[in-house]
Scaffold this motif. Structure first.
Motif, PDB file in Angstrom:
ATOM      1  N   ASN A  96       0.884  -1.165   0.000  1.00  0.00           N
ATOM      2  CA  ASN A  96       0.000   0.000   0.000  1.00  0.00           C
ATOM      3  C   ASN A  96       0.918   1.211   0.000  1.00  0.00           C
ATOM      4  OD1 ASN A  96      -1.635   2.187   0.542  1.00  0.00           O
ATOM      5  ND2 ASN A  96      -2.847   1.161   2.116  1.00  0.00           N
ATOM      6  N   PHE A  97       1.125   1.809  -1.179  1.00  0.00           N
ATOM      7  CA  PHE A  97       2.151   2.842  -1.300  1.00  0.00           C
ATOM      8  C   PHE A  97       1.796   4.140  -0.590  1.00  0.00           C
ATOM      9  CE2 PHE A  97       0.124   1.920  -5.469  1.00  0.00           C
ATOM     10  CZ  PHE A  97      -0.750   2.983  -5.564  1.00  0.00           C
ATOM     11  N   ALA A  98       0.564   4.264  -0.066  1.00  0.00           N
ATOM     12  CA  ALA A  98       0.210   5.451   0.714  1.00  0.00           C
ATOM     13  C   ALA A  98       0.942   5.473   2.054  1.00  0.00           C
ATOM     14  CB  ALA A  98      -1.297   5.500   0.950  1.00  0.00           C
ATOM     15  N   ARG A  99       1.500   4.350   2.465  1.00  0.00           N
ATOM     16  CA  ARG A  99       2.219   4.287   3.738  1.00  0.00           C
ATOM     17  C   ARG A  99       3.593   4.933   3.659  1.00  0.00           C
ATOM     18  NH1 ARG A  99       1.028  -2.116   4.731  1.00  0.00           N
ATOM     19  NH2 ARG A  99      -1.190  -1.959   5.266  1.00  0.00           N
ATOM     20  N   GLY A 100       4.094   5.110   2.454  1.00  0.00           N
ATOM     21  CA  GLY A 100       5.385   5.759   2.291  1.00  0.00           C
ATOM     22  C   GLY A 100       6.508   4.792   1.999  1.00  0.00           C
ATOM     23  N   SER A 144       7.568  -1.371  -7.418  1.00  0.00           N
ATOM     24  CA  SER A 144       7.837  -2.211  -8.585  1.00  0.00           C
ATOM     25  C   SER A 144       6.524  -2.741  -9.144  1.00  0.00           C
ATOM     26  CB  SER A 144       8.765  -3.374  -8.217  1.00  0.00           C
ATOM     27  OG  SER A 144      10.066  -2.905  -7.929  1.00  0.00           O
ATOM     28  N   ILE A 145       6.415  -2.729 -10.463  1.00  0.00           N
ATOM     29  CA  ILE A 145       5.196  -3.154 -11.156  1.00  0.00           C
ATOM     30  C   ILE A 145       5.551  -4.353 -12.026  1.00  0.00           C
ATOM     31  CG2 ILE A 145       3.292  -2.421 -12.635  1.00  0.00           C
ATOM     32  CD1 ILE A 145       4.250   0.500 -12.085  1.00  0.00           C
ATOM     33  N   LEU A 200       1.913  -5.215  -7.685  1.00  0.00           N
ATOM     34  CA  LEU A 200       2.617  -4.048  -7.163  1.00  0.00           C
ATOM     35  C   LEU A 200       3.389  -4.446  -5.914  1.00  0.00           C
ATOM     36  CD1 LEU A 200      -0.281  -1.444  -7.505  1.00  0.00           C
ATOM     37  CD2 LEU A 200       1.674  -1.715  -9.021  1.00  0.00           C
ATOM     38  N   HIS A 201       4.669  -4.100  -5.897  1.00  0.00           N
ATOM     39  CA  HIS A 201       5.538  -4.385  -4.759  1.00  0.00           C
ATOM     40  C   HIS A 201       6.030  -3.059  -4.189  1.00  0.00           C
ATOM     41  CE1 HIS A 201       5.981  -8.629  -6.182  1.00  0.00           C
ATOM     42  NE2 HIS A 201       5.920  -8.063  -7.373  1.00  0.00           N
ATOM     43  N   CYS A 202       5.905  -2.872  -2.885  1.00  0.00           N
ATOM     44  CA  CYS A 202       6.403  -1.677  -2.204  1.00  0.00           C
ATOM     45  C   CYS A 202       7.650  -2.057  -1.408  1.00  0.00           C
ATOM     46  CB  CYS A 202       5.351  -1.126  -1.250  1.00  0.00           C
ATOM     47  SG  CYS A 202       3.797  -0.641  -2.041  1.00  0.00           S
ATOM     48  N   HIS A 203       8.724  -1.299  -1.574  1.00  0.00           N
ATOM     49  CA  HIS A 203       9.942  -1.649  -0.841  1.00  0.00           C
ATOM     50  C   HIS A 203      10.821  -0.418  -0.659  1.00  0.00           C
ATOM     51  CE1 HIS A 203      11.943  -2.256  -4.923  1.00  0.00           C
ATOM     52  NE2 HIS A 203      10.684  -2.467  -5.222  1.00  0.00           N
ATOM     53  N   SER A 212       9.531 -12.549  -1.308  1.00  0.00           N
ATOM     54  CA  SER A 212       9.580 -12.315   0.136  1.00  0.00           C
ATOM     55  C   SER A 212       8.554 -11.297   0.608  1.00  0.00           C
ATOM     56  CB  SER A 212      10.981 -11.833   0.540  1.00  0.00           C
ATOM     57  OG  SER A 212      11.270 -10.579  -0.058  1.00  0.00           O
ATOM     58  N   ASP A 213       7.755 -10.743  -0.307  1.00  0.00           N
ATOM     59  CA  ASP A 213       6.739  -9.786   0.099  1.00  0.00           C
ATOM     60  C   ASP A 213       5.364 -10.270  -0.337  1.00  0.00           C
ATOM     61  OD1 ASP A 213       6.685  -9.382  -2.630  1.00  0.00           O
ATOM     62  OD2 ASP A 213       6.696  -7.205  -2.516  1.00  0.00           O
ATOM     63  N   GLU A 214       4.357  -9.528   0.053  1.00  0.00           N
ATOM     64  CA  GLU A 214       2.979  -9.854  -0.323  1.00  0.00           C
ATOM     65  C   GLU A 214       2.479  -8.742  -1.236  1.00  0.00           C
ATOM     66  OE1 GLU A 214      -1.369 -10.747   1.768  1.00  0.00           O
ATOM     67  OE2 GLU A 214       0.425 -10.488   2.990  1.00  0.00           O
ATOM     68  N   PRO A 215       2.562  -8.928  -2.545  1.00  0.00           N
ATOM     69  CA  PRO A 215       2.225  -7.848  -3.473  1.00  0.00           C
ATOM     70  C   PRO A 215       0.726  -7.587  -3.542  1.00  0.00           C
ATOM     71  CG  PRO A 215       2.640  -9.855  -4.687  1.00  0.00           C
ATOM     72  CD  PRO A 215       2.966 -10.159  -3.250  1.00  0.00           C
TER      73      PRO A 215
END
Length: 225
Positions: free
Chosen positions: A36-40, A45-46, A158-161, A170-173
């Motif tokens: 959730n890219f609103a978290r900052g 990555s798409i 969508l991956h936020c990192h 290793s993430d939950e997209p």
């Protein structure tokens, strides 16, 4: 005679599967570990998560433009890279140059066509946005070229990192359906929603239907012979 007729039956190049009645869809709710890219974050990555309607198994995904905005409407200046590579002349920078007529083309060796797609190819073509610093992005716009574009994917992850390189395993997209035209992804602390223009259609179903129709036509010709 049979092999000659079959040789004329090729996969279609256009996707015209059934339209979904709604022009918007709700993405999975925001939970720990979900992008959730609103978290900052500094990086978004798409990755491709569905096939394209081009009949060629060596075809690539074309992403024309990506725009990112903060809650006050400020457009974020960003750069782009791709760990999966790109076709010559179509680098990642083309997806963030402000021009929707140019595009990034993923490495065609991955094979993105619906006719040879399987889920092991998810994130096989991936574009990474560098926002320059941690940014609370509340809107991300994806441009894929419009209806009839044979190189638009039907779904993305969508991956936020916060660092590079990152591992998609290793993430939950956040995985969502996207439009062949423009997809608006809106995020807040409560989660993310999408608005699609034009509405979503399943390009892979369109390819399958056309292929079945082509085979039926061949069989009908054989009966007449």
């Amino acid at each position: 005679m049979l092999w000659v007729l079959l040789a004329t039956c090729v996969l279609p190049s256009g996707g015209d599967g059934p339209l979904v009645t709604s022009t918007s869809s709700t993405a999975p709710p925001a939970v720990n570990g979900t992008c959730n890219f609103a978290r900052g974050y500094r990086y978004i990555s798409i990755g491709a998560a569905g096939g394209i309607s081009s009949s060629s198994c060596s075809a690539s995904w074309d992403l024309h433009e990506v725009e990112a905005f903060t809650s006050n409407g400020r457009r974020v200046t960003m750069s782009a890279s791709s760990s999966s590579g790109w076709d010559s002349g179509y680098p990642p920078s083309k997806a963030v140059d402000g021009d929707t007529s140019t595009f990034w083309a993923g490495d065609h060796d991955v094979g993105m066509s619906c006719s040879c797609w399987d889920d092991s190819k998810k994130d096989g073509q991936i574009l990474t946005l560098d926002l320059g610093s941690n940014q609370q992005v509340t809107q991300l716009n994806l441009y894929q070229g419009g209806s009839g574009n044979d190189w638009a994917v039907k779904r993305v992850r969508l991956h936020c990192h916060d660092a590079l390189p990152f591992s998609s395993s290793s993430d939950e997209p956040l995985e969502i359906d996207v439009s062949a035209g423009v997809t608006f992804i809106l995020c807040s602390g409560q989660g993310c929603t999408t608005a699609l223009s034009p509405a979503y259609y399943d390009t892979c179903k369109g390819v399958g239907a056309k292929l079945a129709g082509g085979l039926a036509a061949v069989l009908a010709m054989l009966v007449l012979l």
